[in-house]
Write a protein that holds these residues in place. Structure first.
Motif, PDB file in Angstrom:
ATOM      1  N   ASP A  53       0.831  -1.199   0.000  1.00 22.65           N
ATOM      2  CA  ASP A  53       0.000   0.000   0.000  1.00 22.65           C
ATOM      3  C   ASP A  53       0.874   1.259   0.000  1.00 22.65           C
ATOM      4  OD1 ASP A  53      -2.684   1.349   0.394  1.00 22.65           O
ATOM      5  OD2 ASP A  53      -1.682   1.983   2.243  1.00 22.65           O
ATOM      6  N   MET A  54       1.848   1.312   0.884  1.00 23.48           N
ATOM      7  CA  MET A  54       2.692   2.499   1.021  1.00 23.48           C
ATOM      8  C   MET A  54       3.487   2.771  -0.255  1.00 23.48           C
ATOM      9  SD  MET A  54       5.615   3.446   3.858  1.00 23.48           S
ATOM     10  CE  MET A  54       6.608   2.022   3.493  1.00 23.48           C
ATOM     11  N   HIS A  55       4.122   1.761  -0.807  1.00 21.70           N
ATOM     12  CA  HIS A  55       4.962   1.980  -1.982  1.00 21.70           C
ATOM     13  C   HIS A  55       4.133   2.222  -3.242  1.00 21.70           C
ATOM     14  CE1 HIS A  55       8.373   1.441   0.478  1.00 21.70           C
ATOM     15  NE2 HIS A  55       7.987   0.231   0.829  1.00 21.70           N
ATOM     16  N   SER A  56       2.955   1.630  -3.315  1.00 21.02           N
ATOM     17  CA  SER A  56       2.059   1.932  -4.434  1.00 21.02           C
ATOM     18  C   SER A  56       1.648   3.400  -4.389  1.00 21.02           C
ATOM     19  CB  SER A  56       0.807   1.050  -4.384  1.00 21.02           C
ATOM     20  OG  SER A  56       1.144  -0.301  -4.582  1.00 21.02           O
ATOM     21  N   ARG A  57       1.297   3.874  -3.216  1.00 21.12           N
ATOM     22  CA  ARG A  57       0.918   5.281  -3.069  1.00 21.12           C
ATOM     23  C   ARG A  57       2.088   6.204  -3.406  1.00 21.12           C
ATOM     24  NH1 ARG A  57      -3.907   5.982  -0.132  1.00 21.12           N
ATOM     25  NH2 ARG A  57      -4.741   4.007   0.629  1.00 21.12           N
ATOM     26  N   ASP A  58       3.288   5.852  -2.932  1.00 21.76           N
ATOM     27  CA  ASP A  58       4.478   6.663  -3.238  1.00 21.76           C
ATOM     28  C   ASP A  58       4.715   6.741  -4.742  1.00 21.76           C
ATOM     29  OD1 ASP A  58       4.918   7.059  -0.523  1.00 21.76           O
ATOM     30  OD2 ASP A  58       6.563   5.604  -0.391  1.00 21.76           O
ATOM     31  N   LEU A  59       4.593   5.608  -5.418  1.00 17.82           N
ATOM     32  CA  LEU A  59       4.813   5.580  -6.862  1.00 17.82           C
ATOM     33  C   LEU A  59       3.763   6.395  -7.607  1.00 17.82           C
ATOM     34  CD1 LEU A  59       5.930   1.880  -7.137  1.00 17.82           C
ATOM     35  CD2 LEU A  59       7.257   3.841  -7.957  1.00 17.82           C
TER      36      LEU A  59
END
Length: 149
Positions: A53-59
């Motif tokens: 979730d966190m890295h998808s949002r960052d990307l």
């Protein structure tokens, strides 16, 4: 199941050390988008919902298209959507993350070493190792993704 202990509060010094490695990798000279792609792929392999979730949002915040984001798990079949450098980094992330299964073959190393300088490859591998550790904390202590809070 409810979240287990808050490991950052239970062991703040340990958490701080991991944060130092995270900061180093972020400032290592590798492109942030490349690091985040690798972090996302490692997290997908390890099944860490919080980190996915966190890295998808960052990307997405950094401008990665939704079309590219959803194809990260099948990047090999995505043709030229991923750059050569991204494909090599994702391949390296997978072979290092799955070390017990892959043994990290010479061909995988040679491919990565041909694309990245020694420092870049070392830093990329620090990032992969770090994310594998963070994933284990996330899964072990049942961190909830922002979407589920």
């Amino acid at each position: 199941m409810n979240q287990r202990i808050d490991y950052s509060k239970a062991s703040p010094e340990g958490y701080k050390v991991f944060g130092g490695v995270y900061g180093y990798v972020q400032n290592s000279g590798l492109p942030k988008a490349l690091i985040d792609l690798v972090y996302l792929r490692v997290s997908q392999i390890n099944g860490c919902a919080y980190c996915i979730d966190m890295h998808s949002r960052d990307l997405l915040k950094s401008g990665l298209s939704v079309e590219k984001l959803v194809l990260v798990p099948v990047w090999r079949e995505a043709g030229e959507l991923f750059t050569t450098r991204e494909r090599v980094a994702l391949d390296w992330a997978e072979t290092v993350t799955l070390v017990a299964q892959t043994g990290i073959p010479d061909a995988d190393y040679q491919s990565a070493a041909a694309e990245f300088s020694d420092k870049e490859l070392a830093d990329l591998t620090y990032g992969i190792g770090l994310m594998n550790a963070y994933n284990r904390f996330g899964v072990a202590f049942r961190l909830k993704p922002a979407a589920a809070v």
